[in-house]
Write a protein that holds these residues in place. Structure first.
Motif, PDB file in Angstrom:
ATOM      1  N   ALA A  18      59.436  89.763 -50.304  1.00 33.65           N
ATOM      2  CA  ALA A  18      59.489  88.351 -50.695  1.00 33.65           C
ATOM      3  C   ALA A  18      58.770  88.117 -52.016  1.00 33.65           C
ATOM      4  O   ALA A  18      59.130  87.198 -52.768  1.00 33.65           O
ATOM      5  N   ARG A  19      57.771  88.945 -52.321  1.00 27.80           N
ATOM      6  CA  ARG A  19      57.067  88.772 -53.589  1.00 27.80           C
ATOM      7  C   ARG A  19      57.958  89.085 -54.788  1.00 27.80           C
ATOM      8  O   ARG A  19      57.635  88.708 -55.921  1.00 27.80           O
ATOM      9  N   HIS A  20      59.075  89.765 -54.543  1.00 23.15           N
ATOM     10  CA  HIS A  20      60.020  90.014 -55.632  1.00 23.15           C
ATOM     11  C   HIS A  20      60.866  88.784 -55.959  1.00 23.15           C
ATOM     12  O   HIS A  20      61.577  88.789 -56.974  1.00 23.15           O
ATOM     13  N   VAL A  21      60.824  87.765 -55.114  1.00 22.07           N
ATOM     14  CA  VAL A  21      61.509  86.510 -55.451  1.00 22.07           C
ATOM     15  C   VAL A  21      60.581  85.760 -56.401  1.00 22.07           C
ATOM     16  O   VAL A  21      59.676  85.042 -55.987  1.00 22.07           O
ATOM     17  N   ILE A  22      60.797  85.970 -57.691  1.00 12.76           N
ATOM     18  CA  ILE A  22      59.869  85.422 -58.689  1.00 12.76           C
ATOM     19  C   ILE A  22      60.153  83.962 -58.979  1.00 12.76           C
ATOM     20  O   ILE A  22      59.373  83.304 -59.667  1.00 12.76           O
ATOM     21  N   GLY A  23      61.269  83.459 -58.437  1.00 13.27           N
ATOM     22  CA  GLY A  23      61.545  82.047 -58.665  1.00 13.27           C
ATOM     23  C   GLY A  23      62.945  81.673 -58.267  1.00 13.27           C
ATOM     24  O   GLY A  23      63.664  82.418 -57.589  1.00 13.27           O
ATOM     25  N   THR A  24      63.327  80.515 -58.716  1.00  9.45           N
ATOM     26  CA  THR A  24      64.609  79.942 -58.346  1.00  9.45           C
ATOM     27  C   THR A  24      65.152  79.142 -59.517  1.00  9.45           C
ATOM     28  O   THR A  24      64.395  78.767 -60.437  1.00  9.45           O
ATOM     29  N   GLN A  25      66.448  78.896 -59.486  1.00  8.11           N
ATOM     30  CA  GLN A  25      67.095  78.242 -60.619  1.00  8.11           C
ATOM     31  C   GLN A  25      68.286  77.435 -60.143  1.00  8.11           C
ATOM     32  O   GLN A  25      69.030  77.878 -59.265  1.00  8.11           O
ATOM     33  N   TRP A  63      59.006  81.234 -61.924  1.00  9.78           N
ATOM     34  CA  TRP A  63      60.287  80.968 -62.601  1.00  9.78           C
ATOM     35  C   TRP A  63      60.893  79.746 -61.943  1.00  9.78           C
ATOM     36  O   TRP A  63      61.349  79.787 -60.812  1.00  9.78           O
ATOM     37  N   ARG A  64      60.898  78.636 -62.651  1.00 10.89           N
ATOM     38  CA  ARG A  64      61.464  77.379 -62.167  1.00 10.89           C
ATOM     39  C   ARG A  64      62.518  76.965 -63.190  1.00 10.89           C
ATOM     40  O   ARG A  64      62.226  76.323 -64.189  1.00 10.89           O
ATOM     41  N   ARG A  93      66.489  70.506 -49.284  1.00  9.36           N
ATOM     42  CA  ARG A  93      66.190  71.395 -48.153  1.00  9.36           C
ATOM     43  C   ARG A  93      66.476  72.873 -48.462  1.00  9.36           C
ATOM     44  O   ARG A  93      66.290  73.732 -47.594  1.00  9.36           O
ATOM     45  N   PHE A  94      66.881  73.177 -49.665  1.00  6.16           N
ATOM     46  CA  PHE A  94      67.117  74.567 -50.061  1.00  6.16           C
ATOM     47  C   PHE A  94      65.826  75.372 -50.002  1.00  6.16           C
ATOM     48  O   PHE A  94      64.783  74.942 -50.490  1.00  6.16           O
ATOM     49  N   GLU A  95      65.898  76.560 -49.403  1.00  2.08           N
ATOM     50  CA  GLU A  95      64.755  77.467 -49.334  1.00  2.08           C
ATOM     51  C   GLU A  95      65.071  78.736 -50.111  1.00  2.08           C
ATOM     52  O   GLU A  95      65.970  79.501 -49.739  1.00  2.08           O
ATOM     53  N   PRO A  96      64.342  79.012 -51.195  1.00  3.58           N
ATOM     54  CA  PRO A  96      64.681  80.167 -52.035  1.00  3.58           C
ATOM     55  C   PRO A  96      64.386  81.533 -51.416  1.00  3.58           C
ATOM     56  O   PRO A  96      65.020  82.521 -51.807  1.00  3.58           O
ATOM     57  N   VAL A  97      63.426  81.621 -50.511  1.00  2.00           N
ATOM     58  CA  VAL A  97      63.042  82.930 -49.974  1.00  2.00           C
ATOM     59  C   VAL A  97      63.692  83.107 -48.606  1.00  2.00           C
ATOM     60  O   VAL A  97      63.331  82.421 -47.644  1.00  2.00           O
TER      61      VAL A  97
END
Length: 566
Positions: A470-477, A134-135, A457-461
């Protein structure tokens, strides 16, 4: 090669003869790659003035799929005698074609050739695959309506950056932007406001022109199909139970009529968190079931966003009808009443093979819901509804419900630890309506200063999650809200160049945690600015806004002391 986002692996062969695209160049498209072939002819063909006819004999761009690759992964090989793009699936082939376009230089981003020079592609080998599935990018078309051509343009801009989710914020207090045939007043009344606050609530300025607009159902079908051809999923957001004054203005019975004269409520003309929320009645649920039935017909997306954020409870506290509903349902308080509202649509969507996603407030008030889930299912079956049997998490939601974590990382951490999928979009990091610099020239400065480097420099996880969580972090927006953005030029200014940095965060895998080379990124951006110029994107220049990008005299709401990036 100045590629953005940076690929996983790139090997250049500078001594080899580049491949030249000319009138003899063909496109050899294997089954499953026809969409990318059409896109290449429409974009690269137009930019170079070439036909790029189908064929197999001769110099060609050869498109293939290979199931051994990740679905969105690809291999790109450029040799003197041709170009090969192989993807794990059709999407991978398309992302490989986007890389090819960048290799051709800024002219490949124009709609017609500048001269008769044949485009040349350096010999190179690229292997690549995205970090996240998910991007995303949220475009708020409710606060300021963006005509269909603007949305289609942004679909192309997302595709150029390998972003694959367009989250359309379609409803809010200030406007309803999607035709619902069962409920025509939503657009007849709810799509229009009499005037608009210029700046945020603190501003004394008003634009006295009426403002509005909406997408017909055919417009939505066109947007969805156009995006799908570019392997972008359009996720609709229909906001409940807060942010709903436009709907109440159209249908006053949706509001809390025993505490406010809902018939006198207009579509909201200013901004901010609004006390006028939906009444927690069965008729309100049926109304939004009608709305969502048509939404599901238009949007094939697995996920449907229902908002769930910023719902003040004051009217429910004062409403005898709402208090009676709390007692009838055996709820503890108004927070649980909101949870009941959200959980209804969680089950309703699951019954139809879809998944609810909402802002992180949907986790609140559900602590006691787990024990009531079976009883509620039995009650709904008695009423003839198809309530699914099954488990709920500690927050009272189905395991399939997902969370958009906007109030920092905390909501996403709690959701992932409870087994919910998460899209990380914390306000302090990736709300692109926040100002890009602390200078006085920034137009309508709101929120924290978040520079291009900050976004990069943002890190989504977050580090608080273990491997399984962490595998539940399917993406970032990245989210762009439009209270202060009344034109596409203003949207461009705040979206770019930061959306390019965000695209690399969402796509490119890190060699090790925290290892992002900002100097390398800025060097590659020198070429990318020329691509944005060719696309006509009115980005914020590195040296600061052009004079015509400023908004002198329109105050914002700058916030000092921004929290750390991670």
């Amino acid at each position: 090669m100045d590629l953005i986002p940076a690929p996983t692996r790139l090997l250049a062969a500078p001594d080899d003869t580049p491949f030249t695209l000319d009138d003899s160049t063909l496109i050899d498209a294997a089954p499953g790659t026809e969409g990318t072939a059409r896109w290449l002819r429409a974009t690269l063909g137009a930019a170079a003035g070439l036909t790029l006819a189908p064929g197999t004999d001769g110099p060609a761009i050869r498109l293939r799929t290979d199931g051994a690759l990740a679905a969105e992964g690809y291999r790109l090989a450029v040799r003197a005698d041709g170009i090969g793009i192989t993807g794990g699936g059709p999407a991978g082939v398309f992302w490989g074609a986007q890389t090819l376009r960048q290799l051709l230089g800024p002219r490949a981003f124009r709609r017609a050739p500048l001269d008769g020079t044949a485009p040349r592609v350096p010999c190179v080998s690229v292997e690549d695959a995205p970090r996240f599935g998910w991007r995303g990018f949220l475009l708020d078309v409710a606060r300021h309506f963006m005509p269909k051509d603007v949305v289609l343009r942004y679909v192309d801009l997302l595709a150029a950056h390998k972003l694959n989710v367009l989250h359309l914020h379609l409803t809010d207090d200030q406007g309803w932007r999607i035709e619902i045939r069962r409920r025509p007043r939503l657009t007849e009344v709810g799509a229009w406001r009499t005037r608009t606050k210029v700046g945020l609530r603190e501003s004394a300025l008003w634009d006295e022109r009426p403002h509005g607009g909406y997408y017909t159902q055919d417009d939505i079908r066109e947007i969805v199909a156009y995006a799908a051809e570019r392997h972008i999923t359009v996720v609709p957001e229909i906001d409940v139970p807060g942010h709903s004054q436009a709907a109440i203005a159209a249908y006053p019975e949706l509001g809390n009529q025993d505490v406010v004269d809902t018939a006198a409520l207009p579509v909201l003309t200013s901004w901010g968190v609004n006390p006028n929320v939906l009444a927690p009645t069965d008729s309100t649920l049926r109304f939004y079931e009608d709305v969502l039935t048509e939404v599901l017909e238009l949007f094939p997306s697995t996920f449907v966003h229902i908002g769930g954020d910023e719902c003040p409870k004051d009217q429910w506290r004062r409403s005898k009808a709402a208090q009676a509903r709390i007692e009838e349902l055996g709820l503890a308080d108004e927070d649980e009443l909101q949870s009941w509202f959200i959980r209804h649509f969680d089950r309703w969507l699951a019954d139809r093979g879809r998944r609810l996603i909402g802002w992180d407030e949907i986790l609140e008030g559900g602590g006691r819901a787990k024990g009531r889930a079976a009883a509620e299912n039995d009650e709904e079956r008695r009423e003839g509804a198809q309530a699914p049997a099954g488990q709920v998490t500690e927050h009272g939601l189905s395991p399939g419900a997902a969370v958009s974590s906007w109030r920092g990382y905390a909501g996403g951490i709690a959701a992932a630890q409870a087994g919910h999928d998460v899209v990380m979009c914390p306000e302090q990091q990736v709300y692109l309506d926040h100002r890009q610099h602390g200078g006085d020239d920034e137009p309508v400065p709101i929120g924290y200063v978040r520079t291009l480097e900050d976004v990069y420099r943002f890190e989504p996880v977050p580090p608080q999650l273990d491997g399984e969580q962490a595998r539940h972090v399917i993406g970032t927006q990245a989210n762009l809200w439009t209270e202060t953005l009344d034109s596409v030029r203003a949207v461009d200014y705040l979206a770019f160049p930061r959306l390019a940095a965000f695209a690399e965060v969402a796509w490119s895998r890190l060699p090790a945690p925290g290892l992002r080379d900002y100097e390398d990124f800025t060097a590659r951006m020198a070429a990318h600015y020329r691509r944005l110029d060719a696309l006509g994107v009115e980005y914020r220049p590195p040296a600061g806004p052009h004079p015509w990008q400023r908004r002198p005299g329109v105050i914002g709401r700058p916030i000092e002391g921004a929290p750390p990036i991670v």
